[in-house]
Design a protein around this motif. Structure first.
Motif, short mmCIF file in Angstrom:
data_model
loop_
_atom_site.label_atom_id
_atom_site.label_comp_id
_atom_site.label_asym_id
_atom_site.label_seq_id
_atom_site.Cartn_x
_atom_site.Cartn_y
_atom_site.Cartn_z
N SER A 174 -71.27 17.39 26.29
CA SER A 174 -72.63 16.87 26.27
C SER A 174 -73.20 16.77 24.86
CB SER A 174 -73.55 17.76 27.13
OG SER A 174 -73.57 19.08 26.63
N ASP A 175 -72.66 17.57 23.91
CA ASP A 175 -73.17 17.52 22.55
C ASP A 175 -72.58 16.37 21.73
OD1 ASP A 175 -70.59 18.35 22.06
OD2 ASP A 175 -71.13 20.26 21.15
N GLY A 176 -71.74 15.56 22.35
CA GLY A 176 -71.19 14.40 21.66
C GLY A 176 -69.92 14.67 20.88
N SER A 177 -69.42 15.90 20.90
CA SER A 177 -68.17 16.19 20.20
C SER A 177 -67.02 15.52 20.93
CB SER A 177 -67.94 17.69 20.09
OG SER A 177 -67.88 18.29 21.37
N ALA A 178 -65.96 15.22 20.18
CA ALA A 178 -64.85 14.46 20.76
C ALA A 178 -63.53 15.04 20.29
CB ALA A 178 -64.95 12.99 20.37
N GLU A 179 -63.18 16.20 20.82
CA GLU A 179 -61.91 16.83 20.46
C GLU A 179 -60.86 16.50 21.52
OE1 GLU A 179 -62.45 20.96 19.78
OE2 GLU A 179 -63.97 20.70 18.22
N GLY A 180 -60.14 15.41 21.28
CA GLY A 180 -59.10 14.99 22.21
C GLY A 180 -59.59 14.08 23.32
N ILE A 181 -60.89 14.15 23.63
CA ILE A 181 -61.49 13.32 24.67
C ILE A 181 -62.68 12.59 24.05
CG2 ILE A 181 -62.70 13.31 26.88
CD1 ILE A 181 -61.10 15.78 27.64
N PRO A 182 -62.76 11.28 24.18
CA PRO A 182 -63.85 10.56 23.51
C PRO A 182 -65.22 10.94 24.03
CG PRO A 182 -62.70 9.13 25.05
CD PRO A 182 -61.88 10.39 24.96
N SER A 183 -66.20 10.90 23.14
CA SER A 183 -67.58 11.21 23.53
C SER A 183 -68.18 10.04 24.30
CB SER A 183 -68.42 11.47 22.27
OG SER A 183 -69.79 11.52 22.61
N ILE A 184 -69.00 10.35 25.30
CA ILE A 184 -69.77 9.31 26.00
C ILE A 184 -71.26 9.55 25.84
CG2 ILE A 184 -67.98 8.77 27.69
CD1 ILE A 184 -69.37 10.59 29.69
N THR A 185 -71.63 10.55 25.04
CA THR A 185 -73.04 10.85 24.79
C THR A 185 -73.65 9.80 23.86
OG1 THR A 185 -72.67 13.21 25.07
CG2 THR A 185 -74.62 12.56 23.82
N ARG A 186 -74.83 9.30 24.24
CA ARG A 186 -75.58 8.29 23.50
C ARG A 186 -74.84 6.96 23.37
NH1 ARG A 186 -76.82 13.14 21.44
NH2 ARG A 186 -75.13 13.17 19.91
N TRP A 187 -73.99 6.69 24.34
CA TRP A 187 -73.35 5.37 24.40
C TRP A 187 -74.40 4.32 24.78
CZ3 TRP A 187 -68.18 4.15 27.22
CH2 TRP A 187 -67.10 4.54 26.42
N PRO A 188 -74.34 3.12 24.23
CA PRO A 188 -75.18 2.03 24.73
C PRO A 188 -74.88 1.78 26.21
CG PRO A 188 -74.20 1.44 22.62
CD PRO A 188 -73.54 2.72 23.06
N VAL A 189 -75.90 1.47 26.97
CA VAL A 189 -75.74 1.30 28.42
C VAL A 189 -74.68 0.26 28.75
CG1 VAL A 189 -76.90 0.40 30.49
CG2 VAL A 189 -78.03 2.12 29.08
N GLU A 190 -74.72 -0.88 28.07
CA GLU A 190 -73.77 -1.94 28.39
C GLU A 190 -72.33 -1.49 28.14
OE1 GLU A 190 -72.58 -6.50 27.06
OE2 GLU A 190 -74.65 -5.79 26.78
N ASP A 191 -72.10 -0.77 27.03
CA ASP A 191 -70.75 -0.28 26.74
C ASP A 191 -70.26 0.63 27.85
OD1 ASP A 191 -71.11 -1.62 24.40
OD2 ASP A 191 -70.79 0.09 23.08
N PHE A 192 -71.14 1.53 28.31
CA PHE A 192 -70.77 2.49 29.35
C PHE A 192 -70.43 1.75 30.65
CE2 PHE A 192 -71.19 5.56 32.66
CZ PHE A 192 -70.96 6.81 32.10
N VAL A 193 -71.30 0.83 31.05
CA VAL A 193 -71.11 0.12 32.31
C VAL A 193 -69.84 -0.73 32.27
CG1 VAL A 193 -72.07 -1.66 33.84
CG2 VAL A 193 -73.56 0.13 32.90
N VAL A 194 -69.64 -1.45 31.17
CA VAL A 194 -68.44 -2.30 31.05
C VAL A 194 -67.18 -1.45 31.11
CG1 VAL A 194 -67.14 -3.74 29.42
CG2 VAL A 194 -69.55 -4.20 29.82
N ALA A 195 -67.19 -0.32 30.41
CA ALA A 195 -66.01 0.55 30.40
C ALA A 195 -65.72 1.11 31.79
CB ALA A 195 -66.21 1.69 29.41
N MET A 196 -66.75 1.58 32.48
CA MET A 196 -66.54 2.18 33.80
C MET A 196 -66.04 1.15 34.82
SD MET A 196 -66.97 5.40 33.67
CE MET A 196 -67.21 5.91 35.37
N HIS A 197 -66.56 -0.06 34.75
CA HIS A 197 -66.08 -1.08 35.67
C HIS A 197 -64.67 -1.53 35.31
CE1 HIS A 197 -69.39 -1.84 38.46
NE2 HIS A 197 -70.18 -1.45 37.48
N ALA A 198 -64.30 -1.44 34.03
CA ALA A 198 -62.93 -1.75 33.64
C ALA A 198 -61.96 -0.71 34.22
CB ALA A 198 -62.81 -1.80 32.12
#
Length: 232
Positions: A174-198
């Motif tokens: 939740s703090d946005g750190s990305a150790e081995g797994i990409p962060s999804i915190t503070r992602w733009p809404v469109e990026d998140f939605v497009v990625a999840m539907h992909a």
């Protein structure tokens, strides 16, 4: 023997041209590729530039071209199993973020489906042809995968997103750190939605994310996107 070899090579060239026409118009695609030349080369003597050369791109795993310094996101996509096929290349050319959220390719995408088909037909001429074209991977053309604009227009409820987020936060920090797994915190809404539907349509290859996204409906994805967008 020499004549036989010549005939075989000629047959392969004809097969390649025939298949290119199954995707689109390769000659028209050559013109579209002119806008890609600033970063990519293709054909005899092609070298890596800002982006890798594109010879042999069909059937190749993402980030697998030796000697090119890919972004971490592209390497992760390759490790997840992303293979460049007609379907995945079409999605990437349409919107690079649909498959690789933090790709370094500063390109907004080709929105016209016919232009993409023509471009892929041109690129296809520089890759080896599988024996059972055009039906089998890496050249099988899937049904249209465009994300409905109405899905992108959904206004998610961040409070509902918070309720749904517990499974996401078992892996993502939740703090946005990305150790081995990409962060999804503070992602733009469109990026998140497009990625999840992909993931939901199995364009992105990670099996766990495909399973997780497959459980969510459009409103739930929108709610998660709204929650993670403003998460502190």
């Amino acid at each position: 023997m020499s004549r036989l070899l010549t005939l075989i090579l000629a047959a392969n060239v004809v097969a390649g041209i025939s298949f290119a026409e199954e995707i689109g118009d390769a000659e028209a695609g050559k013109k579209i590729f002119s806008s890609c030349k600033g970063c990519h080369q293709i054909g005899a003597g092609a070298k890596d530039r800002i982006g890798p050369h594109l010879n042999g791109i069909f059937g190749r795993r993402a980030a697998a071209h030796d000697g090119f310094a890919y972004s971490n996101s592209m390497q992760r996509a390759g490790n997840d199993g992303l293979i460049w096929t007609v379907e995945t290349l079409d999605a990437y050319v349409e919107n690079p973020r649909a498959l690789v959220s933090k790709t370094r390719m500063s390109f907004r995408g080709v929105k016209d489906a016919a232009d993409r088909a023509n471009l892929l037909a041109y690129l296809r001429g520089f890759s080896a042809n599988p024996s059972n074209l055009p039906e089998a991977e890496p050249t099988a053309r899937a049904t249209d995968h465009d994300l409905d604009p109405e899905i992108l227009a959904l206004k998610g409820d961040p409070e509902y997103g918070e309720y749904l987020s517990s499974e996401c936060l078992t892996c993502h920090q939740s703090d946005g750190s990305a150790e081995g797994i990409p962060s999804i915190t503070r992602w733009p809404v469109e990026d998140f939605v497009v990625a999840m539907h992909a993931y939901k349509r199995k364009l992105r290859p990670h099996p766990v994310m495909q399973m997780m996204a497959g459980r969510l409906n459009d409103d739930e994805i929108a709610a998660l996107a709204a929650y993670f967008k403003d998460l502190d």
